[in-house]
Design an enzyme around this catalytic site. Structure first.
Site, PDB file in Angstrom:
ATOM      1  N   ASP A   6      45.309  40.106  49.911  1.00  0.00           N
ATOM      2  CA  ASP A   6      44.653  40.331  48.692  1.00  0.00           C
ATOM      3  C   ASP A   6      42.820  38.874  49.601  1.00  0.00           C
ATOM      4  O   ASP A   6      43.561  38.373  50.342  1.00  0.00           O
ATOM      5  CB  ASP A   6      44.802  40.565  47.682  1.00  0.00           C
ATOM      6  CG  ASP A   6      43.482  40.142  46.188  1.00  0.00           C
ATOM      7  OD1 ASP A   6      42.548  41.237  47.293  1.00  0.00           O
ATOM      8  OD2 ASP A   6      43.882  38.569  45.615  1.00  0.00           O
ATOM      9  N   SER A   7      42.422  39.379  48.745  1.00  0.00           N
ATOM     10  CA  SER A   7      41.334  38.367  49.016  1.00  0.00           C
ATOM     11  C   SER A   7      41.708  37.076  48.418  1.00  0.00           C
ATOM     12  O   SER A   7      41.027  36.327  48.844  1.00  0.00           O
ATOM     13  CB  SER A   7      39.765  38.459  48.629  1.00  0.00           C
ATOM     14  OG  SER A   7      39.788  38.848  46.939  1.00  0.00           O
ATOM     15  N   CYS A  69      44.977  45.228  47.880  1.00  0.00           N
ATOM     16  CA  CYS A  69      43.877  44.495  47.716  1.00  0.00           C
ATOM     17  C   CYS A  69      43.109  45.791  46.309  1.00  0.00           C
ATOM     18  O   CYS A  69      42.915  46.607  47.722  1.00  0.00           O
ATOM     19  CB  CYS A  69      42.998  43.839  48.378  1.00  0.00           C
ATOM     20  SG  CYS A  69      41.187  43.876  47.986  1.00  0.00           S
ATOM     21  N   GLU A 147      39.448  34.186  39.524  1.00  0.00           N
ATOM     22  CA  GLU A 147      40.177  32.879  41.069  1.00  0.00           C
ATOM     23  C   GLU A 147      39.913  32.101  39.731  1.00  0.00           C
ATOM     24  O   GLU A 147      40.439  30.116  40.793  1.00  0.00           O
ATOM     25  CB  GLU A 147      39.180  33.125  41.374  1.00  0.00           C
ATOM     26  CG  GLU A 147      39.054  34.205  42.779  1.00  0.00           C
ATOM     27  CD  GLU A 147      40.330  34.114  43.296  1.00  0.00           C
ATOM     28  OE1 GLU A 147      40.576  32.960  44.223  1.00  0.00           O
ATOM     29  OE2 GLU A 147      40.942  35.230  43.572  1.00  0.00           O
ATOM     30  N   CYS A 181      41.333  47.187  40.475  1.00  0.00           N
ATOM     31  CA  CYS A 181      41.110  45.900  40.769  1.00  0.00           C
ATOM     32  C   CYS A 181      42.747  44.662  40.859  1.00  0.00           C
ATOM     33  O   CYS A 181      43.340  44.958  39.672  1.00  0.00           O
ATOM     34  CB  CYS A 181      40.110  44.732  40.456  1.00  0.00           C
ATOM     35  SG  CYS A 181      39.836  43.427  41.682  1.00  0.00           S
ATOM     36  N   HIS A 183      42.904  42.266  40.682  1.00  0.00           N
ATOM     37  CA  HIS A 183      42.609  40.776  39.832  1.00  0.00           C
ATOM     38  C   HIS A 183      43.488  40.856  38.581  1.00  0.00           C
ATOM     39  O   HIS A 183      43.172  40.737  37.596  1.00  0.00           O
ATOM     40  CB  HIS A 183      41.334  39.706  40.288  1.00  0.00           C
ATOM     41  CG  HIS A 183      40.976  39.100  41.650  1.00  0.00           C
ATOM     42  ND1 HIS A 183      41.214  39.663  42.738  1.00  0.00           N
ATOM     43  CD2 HIS A 183      41.295  37.593  41.496  1.00  0.00           C
ATOM     44  CE1 HIS A 183      41.143  38.848  43.524  1.00  0.00           C
ATOM     45  NE2 HIS A 183      41.294  37.540  42.834  1.00  0.00           N
TER      46      HIS A 183
END
Ligand code: DGL
Length: 258
Positions: A6-7, A69, A147, A181, A183
């Protein structure tokens, strides 16, 4: 060895589910923290990142990869990318779960700007059923909230952002919302507060189930080793990841694209 990337920390929603399903699977997790977020970038740039991330995982011993992701998954699909090792994405399994879950045929989708612009979930849902109506809203600010660990239901900051982003779904009247997503499942509590009674589809968990189905029994039964790699700020990642996973982990910094 299986690679998951993932990012940033979003893919841990898939990682956590994958570990619960396959505790003996050897996994290398990559968070491309030097280049997070992916969702505000062009398809051309994200395509380059995907190729470099998968090359890194392959070099680290992965013989299969989960793109944990949705942004990268949407580019992988729309650009028809091909790799030498089997690749699993999170869009198809999430769309299948949403189609099975909806009773009123109205499915909401939230994702990054790139994912919504690529219409990845809508296209997949249309292939599955022509009776499902969709509305998609980009929610880019959810990514930095996660994040930075701002996911608490009692925190007014994520609640206010969620209230603004999710208002269209109240008018739309969906009974199912794809957290498009990886996240976003980490904000499930905040999202549910705005949309009570709506079934949330966790794209991370959906991806982990698809990975489970894609891997052979042999690939699932290793020694259960886990390696966490990031392209920047391993200490910051380790703190956030340890909180998300509920156990202390230590990430190492690696070079991608070399
Ligand atoms: N976790 C990601 C996704 O599923 C990427 C978010 C981002 O980097 O913008 O879309």
């Amino acid at each position: 060895m299986t690679g998951i990337f993932d990012s940033g920390v979003g893919g841990l929603s898939a990682m956590k589910a994958a570990r619960a399903m396959m505790p003996r699977c050897d996994i290398v997790y990559l968070g491309d923290t030097a280049r997070v977020p992916y969702g505000t970038r062009s398809n051309a740039q994200i395509k380059k990142y995907i190729a470099e991330d998968i090359a890194f995982l392959e070099k680290s011993g992965a013989d299969a990869v989960l793109i944990a992701c949705a942004t990268a998954s949407s580019v992988y699909i729309s650009e028809k990318m091909q790799f030498d090792i089997p690749v699993t994405e999170v869009i198809t399994p999430s769309a299948l779960l949403a189609a099975a879950a909806t009773k009123n045929g109205r499915v909401g989708i939230i994702g990054t700007t790139a994912t919504v612009e690529n219409r990845a979930f809508e296209n997949k849902l249309r292939q599955i059923s022509d009776k499902i109506v969709t509305t998609a809203v980009p929610c880019p600010l959810f990514v930095p909230l996660v994040e930075n660990g701002l996911t608490d239901e009692s925190d007014p900051v994520p609640n206010e952002i969620a209230r603004r982003y999710l208002a269209p779904f109240i008018t739309f009247g969906c009974d199912t919302l794809i957290l498009g997503c990886t996240h976003f499942p980490l904000l499930s509590g905040v999202i549910s507060k705005q949309l009570p009674g709506v079934t949330l589809i966790n794209s991370g968990e959906a991806g982990a189930s698809a990975l489970f189905r894609a891997l052979s029994r042999k690939s699932r039964s290793g020694s259960g080793s886990i390696r966490y790699c990031v392209s920047d700020a391993p200490d910051k990642f380790s703190v956030t990841a340890s909180r998300i996973l509920g156990e202390k982990i230590e990430a190492e910094e690696v070079e991608i694209g070399r």
